[in-house]
Design a protein around this motif. Structure first.
Motif, PDB file in Angstrom:
ATOM      1  N   HIS A 349      71.671  -3.326  22.074  1.00  0.00           N
ATOM      2  CA  HIS A 349      70.286  -2.876  22.219  1.00  0.00           C
ATOM      3  C   HIS A 349      70.204  -1.522  22.930  1.00  0.00           C
ATOM      4  N   MET A 350      71.146  -1.266  23.818  1.00  0.00           N
ATOM      5  CA  MET A 350      71.095  -0.006  24.554  1.00  0.00           C
ATOM      6  C   MET A 350      71.897   1.027  23.766  1.00  0.00           C
ATOM      7  N   MET A 351      71.203   2.013  23.248  1.00  0.00           N
ATOM      8  CA  MET A 351      71.899   2.978  22.413  1.00  0.00           C
ATOM      9  C   MET A 351      71.719   4.385  22.974  1.00  0.00           C
ATOM     10  N   ASP A 352      72.837   5.026  23.333  1.00  0.00           N
ATOM     11  CA  ASP A 352      72.769   6.427  23.714  1.00  0.00           C
ATOM     12  C   ASP A 352      72.569   7.247  22.448  1.00  0.00           C
ATOM     13  N   PRO A 353      71.780   8.307  22.541  1.00  0.00           N
ATOM     14  CA  PRO A 353      71.542   9.091  21.324  1.00  0.00           C
ATOM     15  C   PRO A 353      72.806   9.777  20.816  1.00  0.00           C
ATOM     16  N   LEU A 354      72.931   9.814  19.486  1.00  0.00           N
ATOM     17  CA  LEU A 354      73.991  10.596  18.849  1.00  0.00           C
ATOM     18  C   LEU A 354      73.775  12.073  19.134  1.00  0.00           C
ATOM     19  N   LEU A 355      72.504  12.499  19.081  1.00  0.00           N
ATOM     20  CA  LEU A 355      72.134  13.893  19.284  1.00  0.00           C
ATOM     21  C   LEU A 355      70.824  13.945  20.046  1.00  0.00           C
ATOM     22  N   VAL A 356      70.661  14.969  20.857  1.00  0.00           N
ATOM     23  CA  VAL A 356      69.387  15.232  21.528  1.00  0.00           C
ATOM     24  C   VAL A 356      68.886  16.585  21.031  1.00  0.00           C
ATOM     25  N   LEU A 357      67.733  16.590  20.376  1.00  0.00           N
ATOM     26  CA  LEU A 357      67.196  17.796  19.745  1.00  0.00           C
ATOM     27  C   LEU A 357      65.906  18.187  20.445  1.00  0.00           C
ATOM     28  N   PRO A 358      65.795  19.409  20.944  1.00  0.00           N
ATOM     29  CA  PRO A 358      64.536  19.818  21.578  1.00  0.00           C
ATOM     30  C   PRO A 358      63.399  19.856  20.555  1.00  0.00           C
ATOM     31  N   GLY A 439      72.406   4.751  14.346  1.00  0.00           N
ATOM     32  CA  GLY A 439      72.426   5.510  15.592  1.00  0.00           C
ATOM     33  C   GLY A 439      71.025   5.953  15.940  1.00  0.00           C
ATOM     34  N   VAL A 440      70.914   6.691  17.045  1.00  0.00           N
ATOM     35  CA  VAL A 440      69.616   7.166  17.525  1.00  0.00           C
ATOM     36  C   VAL A 440      69.665   8.681  17.623  1.00  0.00           C
ATOM     37  N   ILE A 441      68.636   9.334  17.092  1.00  0.00           N
ATOM     38  CA  ILE A 441      68.437  10.772  17.278  1.00  0.00           C
ATOM     39  C   ILE A 441      67.249  10.929  18.236  1.00  0.00           C
ATOM     40  N   ARG A 442      67.478  11.594  19.359  1.00  0.00           N
ATOM     41  CA  ARG A 442      66.390  11.796  20.312  1.00  0.00           C
ATOM     42  C   ARG A 442      65.772  13.181  20.104  1.00  0.00           C
TER      43      ARG A 442
END
Length: 450
Positions: A349-358, A439-442
Motif C-alpha cells: 500500500h505504501m508506494m514511493d513515487p517512481l518519478l516526481v514531476l513539478p 507504480g506512482v507518478i507524483r
C-alpha cells in the motif's frame, strides 16, 4: 440520465453481488458482481462541463472504490485505494464529485482487487457529450468483455492464479457486448452510426474486422483524433482502451455483415452479425463532417520537456534488466512479484513515487517493453500524446490515456504534468498490475499557474 444540476440528488451506483443473463436462453443466469443490478452498470451520460456527482454504495462483502477511467479528476476523486482514498467499507458509501472537463467515451470500475472485482462484472460506461457533437443517425456504445466460464455457465473461481499473472492475464472463453452474447444487431441501410467501443476485459485484446464496412476512427480513449481508417482495416483495442468509430451502413436491405475478432492468430471468432432491416434511410453516404472539437488538454512543450526512461520487465520469457537492478528483482520474484517497472514491483500500500514531476512541466516517457507480452499502459489523471513507436514518429500524435505496447516495442509519450497528486501508472492487464506492474507518478504542486 444527465446530472447537470449540482444541487440535485447524486446518481447512485450500488456495487453488489447478483445475477446476469450473460448467455442466451435456454441457459440460466450467471452469478456476477454488478453496479445497480446490471452488467454493464448504468450508462452515465452528461454534457461536457457538467458537474458529475455519484454516490457509490458498497453492498459487497469487501472494500471497494470507483475509478473514473480516462477522466481528469482531482486526485482525491480518482478512486485508488490507500493512495487517494480509503476503500469504501462494507455497507459504506462515498460521494464522488468532479467536473466533466473533456467530452468523450470513458468508463468506471473499481481499483480495489480489480482483477476480481472487474472480472466479476463491476464496470459501466461514462459518456460525456460534446456541446456540438458530430452528426450521426445513431450513437451506440458497445462495452466489450470476456468471461472465463465453467461448463455450468458460472464464472470460474480461479481469479489471480499464477499462470495468468505470468502470461497474458485472465483471458476468458465467452465474449459479451453490453453484457450479452448477441447473435445479431439490427442496422438500417444508409444510416450513419457513431460506435463507441470500450474494452472492459481484464486482459483480452480485441482486433475487430468489420468486413465490408469501412469504419473511420474519430476518437481514441475519448480524445478526438484526425479521422482515419484503422491500420489494415482492423480496429485494435487493448484492455481499458476506447475507440470511437463512424460507420456508414452502405449495404442493401436484407443483407448481413459479420464482425470478426481476428486479434489472436488461430483463435478468430465471429463476434456478431450486423443485419440490415427492410427499409432504406438514404441512398448515398452523407457528407457530414467527422471532425470532433478538441478537448482543453495542455499541450506538452517539446522544447523544454524532460525525458525519462521507463523499462518494463518480467513475466514468462521476458528479458531481465541487466546490471544493478538484477539482484533486487530476483529477491522480489521470490516474494511472488512477477512484473517490474524500472526494476521495482509495486504490491504494497505504501508506494514511493517512481518519478516526481513539478506541476506545469512537460515530460517525455521513453517506454521500453522488454517482455514477451502486450501491455496496455495507463496513466491516471492525464492524457498524453503518443509521439513515437520504435523510433518512428506517429502519424496522428494521438492523445490517449492507455497505450498498447507490443512485445519488445518502444513507445514515446509526451504530456504536461498539470494535475497535482499521486497518480497510478500501471499495466491495465489487471493480473499484471496485481503482480507488480504498477507504480506512482507524483505531480508536485508548485507556484506555477495551471
Amino acid at each position: 440520465m444527465a446530472m447537470a444540476d449540482p444541487t440535485g440528488d447524486p446518481f447512485v451506483l450500488r456495487a453488489a453481488s447478483g445475477q446476469a443473463a450473460l448467455r442466451p436462453l435456454p441457459y440460466g443466469p450467471t452469478n456476477v458482481w454488478s453496479y445497480s443490478g446490471s452488467v454493464p452498470g448504468p450508462e452515465i451520460r452528461v454534457r461536457q462541463g457538467d458537474r458529475i456527482r455519484v454516490l457509490a454504495q458498497n453492498g459487497l462483502d469487501e472494500g471497494t472504490t470507483i475509478h473514473w477511467h480516462g477522466i481528469r479528476t482531482p486526485n482525491s476523486m480518482d478512486g485508488v485505494p490507500f493512495l487517494t482514498q480509503d476503500p469504501i467499507p462494507v455497507a459504506g458509501e462515498f460521494l464522488y464529485e468532479f467536473d466533466a472537463l473533456d467530452a468523450g467515451t470513458f468508463w468506471y470500475h473499481p481499483h480495489q482487487r480489480s482483477s476480481e472485482q472487474v472480472g466479476r462484472g463491476l464496470y459501466g460506461p461514462l459518456i460525456v457529450e460534446e456541446a456540438d457533437p458530430i452528426r450521426v443517425d445513431r450513437d451506440l456504445t458497445w462495452m466489450l468483455d470476456d468471461w472465463r466460464m465453467t461448463r455450468a455457465g458460472q464464472l470460474s473461481d480461479d481469479f489471480g492464479n499464477r499462470h495468468d499473472a505470468m502470461h497474458g492475464g485472465r483471458i476468458g472463453n465467452s465474449v459479451t457486448i453490453n453484457g450479452e452474447i448477441p447473435e445479431r444487431i439490427s442496422v438500417q441501410s444508409g444510416e450513419r452510426i457513431r460506435l463507441r467501443l470500450i474494452n472492459a476485459a481484464n486482459a483480452r485484446i480485441f482486433g475487430l474486422d468489420f468486413g465490408d464496412f469501412e469504419p473511420v476512427v474519430v476518437a481514441l480513449d475519448g480524445q478526438p483524433v484526425t479521422p482515419h481508417a484503422p491500420d489494415g482495416g482492423v480496429v485494435v483495442i487493448g484492455p481499458a482502451m476506447r475507440v470511437d468509430l463512424v460507420i456508414d451502413m452502405t449495404g442493401k436491405p436484407g443483407e448481413a455483415v459479420t464482425v470478426t475478432d481476428v486479434f489472436y492468430e488461430g483463435l478468430e471468432y465471429r463476434l456478431v452479425d450486423l443485419v440490415y432491416g427492410p427499409d432504406r434511410l438514404r441512398d448515398s453516404v452523407p457528407d457530414w463532417s467527422m471532425d470532433l472539437p478538441p478537448n482543453p488538454l495542455a499541450e506538452p512543450d517539446m522544447a523544454s520537456a524532460a525525458r525519462h526512461q521507463i523499462v518494463f520487465n518480467g513475466g514468462m520469457m521476458g528479458q531481465m534488466m541487466m546490471g544493478s537492478g538484477m539482484g533486487s528483482m530476483m529477491d522480489q520474484m521470490r516474494e511472488g512479484n512477477m512484473w517490474f517497472i524500472n526494476g521495482e514491483a509495486a504490491t504494497g500500500h505504501m508506494m514511493d513515487p517512481l518519478l516526481v514531476l513539478p506541476q506545469g512541466t512537460s515530460h517525455v516517457f521513453e517506454m521500453d517493453n522488454r517482455t514477451a507480452w502486450h501491455h496496455p499502459i495507463h496513466f491516471h489523471g492525464h492524457s498524453f500524446r503518443v509521439i513515437a513507436r520504435n523510433g518512428q514518429p506517429t502519424r496522428y500524435r494521438e492523445w490517449q490515456d492507455t497505450v498498447l505496447m507490443a512485445p519488445e516495442e518502444r513507445v514515446e509519450i509526451a504530456f504536461a504534468a498539470d494535475n497535482p497528486g499521486d497518480w497510478m501508472f500501471h499495466c491495465h492487464i489487471l493480473e499484471h498490475q496485481a503482480a507488480g506492474m504498477m507504480g506512482v507518478i507524483r505531480v508536485e504542486p508548485g507556484t506555477t499557474k495551471t
